[in-house]
Enzyme design. Structure first.
Site, PDB file in Angstrom:
ATOM      1  N   GLU A  30       0.852  -1.185   0.000  1.00  0.00           N
ATOM      2  CA  GLU A  30       0.000   0.000   0.000  1.00  0.00           C
ATOM      3  C   GLU A  30       0.889   1.238   0.000  1.00  0.00           C
ATOM      4  OE1 GLU A  30      -2.106  -0.975   3.536  1.00  0.00           O
ATOM      5  OE2 GLU A  30      -2.962  -2.744   2.586  1.00  0.00           O
ATOM      6  N   SER A  70      -5.938  -3.725   1.086  1.00  0.00           N
ATOM      7  CA  SER A  70      -6.614  -4.994   0.842  1.00  0.00           C
ATOM      8  C   SER A  70      -5.590  -6.091   1.120  1.00  0.00           C
ATOM      9  CB  SER A  70      -7.066  -4.980  -0.631  1.00  0.00           C
ATOM     10  OG  SER A  70      -7.831  -6.064  -0.991  1.00  0.00           O
ATOM     11  N   GLU A  71      -5.241  -6.232   2.396  1.00  0.00           N
ATOM     12  CA  GLU A  71      -4.055  -7.037   2.726  1.00  0.00           C
ATOM     13  C   GLU A  71      -4.203  -8.518   2.405  1.00  0.00           C
ATOM     14  OE1 GLU A  71      -5.198  -4.701   4.910  1.00  0.00           O
ATOM     15  OE2 GLU A  71      -3.539  -3.313   5.196  1.00  0.00           O
ATOM     16  N   PHE A  94       2.081  -2.237   8.896  1.00  0.00           N
ATOM     17  CA  PHE A  94       2.382  -2.515  10.298  1.00  0.00           C
ATOM     18  C   PHE A  94       2.078  -3.985  10.571  1.00  0.00           C
ATOM     19  CE2 PHE A  94       1.558   2.047  10.221  1.00  0.00           C
ATOM     20  CZ  PHE A  94       2.656   2.532  10.924  1.00  0.00           C
ATOM     21  N   ASP A  96       0.807  -5.334  12.967  1.00  0.00           N
ATOM     22  CA  ASP A  96      -0.525  -5.494  13.561  1.00  0.00           C
ATOM     23  C   ASP A  96      -1.561  -5.904  12.511  1.00  0.00           C
ATOM     24  OD1 ASP A  96      -0.012  -3.501  16.250  1.00  0.00           O
ATOM     25  OD2 ASP A  96       1.128  -3.068  14.439  1.00  0.00           O
ATOM     26  N   HIS A 140      -1.045  -0.315  16.336  1.00  0.00           N
ATOM     27  CA  HIS A 140       0.049   0.033  15.414  1.00  0.00           C
ATOM     28  C   HIS A 140       1.401  -0.073  16.096  1.00  0.00           C
ATOM     29  CE1 HIS A 140      -3.265   1.718  13.071  1.00  0.00           C
ATOM     30  NE2 HIS A 140      -2.448   1.943  12.058  1.00  0.00           N
TER      31      HIS A 140
END
Lengths: 334, 326
Positions: A30, A70-71, A94, A96, A140
């Site tokens: 991203e 859109s991981e 991150f 997280d 984060h």
């Protein structure tokens, strides 16, 4: 001629070298380009750290691939691309965010080679920012490398300085296994010496960064600097510390840990993550299991408390390991 | 793609091989000779056959927990698959994968998959490779109606659409997601409708009819190959057996399955069509039936006689530990 760079720049340098040397290397993530995908005008963001700034101009939008937020698709497509001949480097902003894209790592990338009887190669690198120290709060700031380190099939590395970041990242990208490359927040904008050119630091080897015979301080990522600071204060009171930088969390360099323990008989492991089921516990278990006869004192763990990462500066300072916490732990051993 | 005599015969061989292979698996499980979680594809053969008949070695498929049919149609060696299901060293995955992980990447088969929807982004990545390396290949994701509720489906379609990837998303809508009817969990009439959100063309095929699947998949594959981007292809089909081998099927009306099996069996429909159109004759079909039957029996014998993996292999193949020189 030595030169110093911030870790984020060293990471960018490693990416540039990897991209230039191997046409199969692509970056996906991203904002790795950001505004750089526009045909003209705006400048690229270069990711959350700016580590990839300039790369889209040099290597073009086919190799510097900006993805939607859109991981699952990002990680899943990277695994599919890695299995079919590319060598993707993913930026997971991150660590997280692992929560929304874990399956491609946990059940796909980590297991392909094994499930398929050795007939798969997954040359995938996932760069991801870890740790506290920037008042980024609970979602984060986590150090979740203990999760990826506990999954057979994945490798997990974490540099403690800019020069190591460059060499470890080049190793990770060229490795034929999936590697999680952790980028601890507290070192990203610290400068240290970064050698010129192309070099690799092997995955699976720890680095003894300070010599001393009285106690072993084992750190990883940002806690290596904490250990070094503690060590110099301890030296003033006559306690000399070995400081071991793990560099690689899986594989874990058991030999290096047992070697320093054999030298000092006292070991403290400093880990920014929470205390349960973690790297610190693993190191302690190793010392008891394979190094029991070497121990002159209990193994101590200096970790974050068992709580989410807090926001307030005061709370975050209380949360993180500090040189003083390490010194206090050392004093308990003598 | 033209339906030549060889292709039609090959399609029948594929469907017959899937049918006979899986009927044999059910028999072996019932005899207590085979173990593990098995999900059979019986009834859906025309989908895998119709799509894969138009794929070559440079094309990839990603499959599902119900993956034997896709593997066979993509050319994975049936003897190796049988040995794998017996947990033998000679298996496709050396006995380490089993039914839900049969894969042969060299054959373009990216694996059955134990996670619903997980193959969809994998195929998307394989399509990215094809596009970047300009191989001319396409990647096909097979998945079920249930998977079309997963985020992986929606994220993948979005990504493939913005990047115009050479991908075909084949949803095998068999009416049941595990033990729950599809119309309870999917609010749209046709899963194909979901493509509209991603500005992606969609097609609906009769998944019990090889020729309809072949035609629609052909259109989608041709679009992908020529740079026209991805397609969502919904194949309306039916799962003759339960969700897994051993499923008591208490949740499903008996007459529903009987109706599909008597009226819409894809192998019977195929045979009637090719005979009436004169594409194949009765001898062709019987010859294939005999060959397939012997092949399956040989595969079982060979698998049963093959050695198990050595216990020391439990920790091999975890890592490649190899490295590309910089």
């Amino acid at each position: 001629m030595s030169r110093e760079l911030p870790t984020a720049f060293a990471i960018g340098e490693a990416l540039r070298i990897a991209l230039a040397g191997d046409p199969d290397v692509i970056l996906m993530g991203e904002d790795v380009a950001g505004g750089g995908t526009r045909p003209a005008g705006t400048d690229e963001a270069g990711g959350i750290l700016g580590a990839t700034r300039g790369l889209i101009k040099e290597f073009g939008p086919e190799r510097i691939l900006d993805t939607p937020i859109s991981e699952m698709a990002l990680l899943g497509a990277a695994v599919g691309a890695a299995a079919t001949g590319m060598r993707p480097v993913v930026e997971l902003m991150f660590m997280d965010f692992l929560g929304v894209c874990f399956d491609p790592l946990l059940n796909q990338a980590a297991k392909f080679r094994y499930m398929f009887g050795g007939k798969a190669r997954l040359p995938l690198t996932v760069r991801t920012v870890t740790g506290a120290g920037m008042h980024a709060a609970a979602q984060h700031s986590q150090s979740l490398y203990w999760i990826t380190s506990g999954i057979p099939g994945l490798k997990t590395v974490i540099p403690s300085n800019a020069g190591d970041a460059k060499g470890l990242l080049l190793s990770a990208i060229r490795c034929d296994d999936p590697v999680i490359f952790c980028e601890p927040k507290q070192i990203l904008f610290l400068s240290s010496e970064v050698p010129e050119g192309d070099y690799e630091i092997p995955i699976g080897k720890a680095n003894l960064v300070r010599q001393g015979g009285d106690v072993s301080l084992v750190g990883m990522g940002a806690t290596v600097n904490i250990a070094l600071q503690a060590a110099s204060q301890l030296a003033q009171e006559g306690i000399q510390a070995d400081v071991l930088d793990l560099r690689s969390l899986q594989p874990l360099d058991e030999e290096a840990i047992l070697t320093t323990l054999g030298k000092t008989g006292r070991l403290i492991v400093i880990d920014e993550a929470t205390p349960r089921c973690g790297i610190a516990s693993d190191v302690a278990a190793l010392c008891v299991d394979k190094g029991f006869d070497l121990l002159n004192a209990p193994v101590k763990r200096v970790t974050a408390p068992f709580s989410p990462v807090p926001f307030s500066r005061v709370l975050e300072e209380a949360y993180l390991p500090t040189p003083q916490k390490v010194i206090d732990a050392v004093h308990e051993l003598f | 793609m033209q339906l030549t005599y060889e292709r039609v015969l090959g399609a029948y061989r594929t469907m017959r091989m899937i049918r006979s292979f899986e009927e044999k698996l059910v028999e072996l499980v019932n005899l207590g000779k085979m173990s593990g979680f098995l999900h059979v594809y019986l009834g859906e053969e025309a989908v895998a056959a119709g799509v894969c008949a138009q794929l070559g070695e440079h094309d990839y498929v990603a499959s599902t927990h119900r993956g034997h049919g896709h593997a066979i149609a993509k050319g994975v060696d049936v003897r190796g698959m049988m040995a794998e299901l017996f947990g033998r060293r000679t298996g496709t995955c050396k006995g380490k994968g089993g039914s839900m992980h049969i894969a042969d990447i060299d054959k373009g088969m990216l694996g059955a998959n134990g996670i619903v929807g997980a193959g969809i982004p994998l195929a998307t990545g394989a399509a990215l490779t094809a596009k970047l390396k300009k191989t001319g290949g396409v990647a096909v994701a097979f998945f079920g109606d249930g998977a079309s509720n997963q985020g992986a489906f929606h994220e993948s379609l979005n990504l493939a659409s913005i990047w115009k990837l050479p991908a075909v998303y084949v949803v095998e809508n068999n009416g049941w997601g595990e033990f729950t009817p599809t119309d309870y969990v999917v609010p749209v009439k046709d899963i194909a409708e979901r493509a509209r959100s991603y500005a992606m063309p969609a097609l609906i095929a009769d998944g019990m009819d090889f020729f309809d699947v072949f035609a629609k998949a052909g259109e989608a594959i041709a679009r992908a190959r020529s740079g026209g981007g991805p397609t969502l292809l919904e194949c309306k089909t039916y799962r003759f057996a339960g969700h897994y081998v051993g499923d008591a099927l208490a949740y499903r009306p008996k007459d529903e399955a009987e109706k599909w099996m008597t009226e819409r069996d894809p192998l019977r429909g195929f045979a009637e069509r090719v005979l009436s159109d004169g594409l194949l004759n009765q001898d062709d079909l019987q010859r294939v039936d005999g060959e397939v039957s012997r092949h399956i029996e040989d595969a079982v014998k060979a698998a049963e006689a093959a050695p198990f993996p050595d216990a020391s292999e439990v920790t091999t193949d975890v890592y490649a530990d190899s490295h590309r020189r910089g």
